[in-house]
Scaffold this motif. Structure first.
Motif, short mmCIF file in Angstrom:
data_model
loop_
_atom_site.label_atom_id
_atom_site.label_comp_id
_atom_site.label_asym_id
_atom_site.label_seq_id
_atom_site.Cartn_x
_atom_site.Cartn_y
_atom_site.Cartn_z
N SER A 1 0.65 -1.08 -0.01
CA SER A 1 0.03 0.18 0.10
C SER A 1 0.94 1.23 -0.09
O SER A 1 2.21 1.12 0.16
N PRO B 1 -0.37 -2.85 -6.11
CA PRO B 1 -1.08 -2.38 -5.17
C PRO B 1 -1.56 -3.43 -4.23
O PRO B 1 -2.14 -4.13 -4.56
N ASP C 1 -5.73 0.43 -1.47
CA ASP C 1 -5.16 0.91 -2.94
C ASP C 1 -5.34 0.20 -3.99
O ASP C 1 -5.85 0.68 -5.13
N ALA D 1 -5.44 5.72 -6.03
CA ALA D 1 -4.33 5.36 -5.62
C ALA D 1 -3.25 5.74 -6.38
O ALA D 1 -1.99 5.78 -6.10
#
Length: 166
Positions: free
Chosen positions: A42, A60, A64, A71
């Motif tokens: 993350s 990710p 996220d 993100a």
């Protein structure tokens, strides 16, 4: 340190934990910049630092991964702040896997989740973790069906983009 071996004929390296000189590694990667390094996690300071220093791409995790449209710009901004140009950042997107009542993969529903990933702006790699039949011909048939539907989905998505899109 791996990048040192990939790029130098006779490598030398020094850090507080390790020091060496005149070591070599063969064969070298085909790409002059070395093997792509994907960093998972993350958006947090440690992941940003690793990605800024070593990473080719970002995988990710958690919230996220669930909201790539928010993100990806956040990660790009964090990389800029860390001193890295984020323009070449590669990002993994993972569509949800949908299954029929009998447990088989519903390829059409799964692929319907691909265009929103691509629309998030910045997803360069789409990855599916699917079960593959043990029988070689069944595996080939299964993966061919997934690949064909993926290609058609991406082609349809690209044809719907404005002509000014790169």
């Amino acid at each position: 340190m791996c990048q040192t071996f990939w790029r130098q004929t006779r490598a030398q390296y020094e850090s507080p934990e390790l020091r060496f000189e005149n070591l070599h590694m063969m064969p070298k990667p085909l790409r002059p910049e070395g093997v792509p390094i994907w960093v998972g996690g993350s958006i947090n300071p440690r992941v940003v630092t690793r990605l800024a220093r070593f990473g080719t791409g970002w995988i990710p995790w958690g919230p996220d991964a669930a909201d790539l449209a928010r993100a990806i710009p956040r990660m790009r901004a964090a990389l800029r702040e860390a001193g890295r140009d984020p323009s070449d950042l590669q990002v993994v997107g993972r569509p949800a896997l949908h299954h029929h009542a009998d447990g088989t993969l519903d390829i059409a529903r799964t692929m319907a989740d691909v265009p929103p990933l691509l629309a998030a702006g910045g997803v360069t790699d789409v990855r599916l973790n699917v079960r593959v039949p043990e029988d070689e011909s069944a595996a080939l048939e299964h993966l061919s069906a997934i690949t064909a539907r993926f290609r058609a989905t991406v082609s349809d998505h690209l044809s719907e983009l404005p002509s000014s899109h790169p």
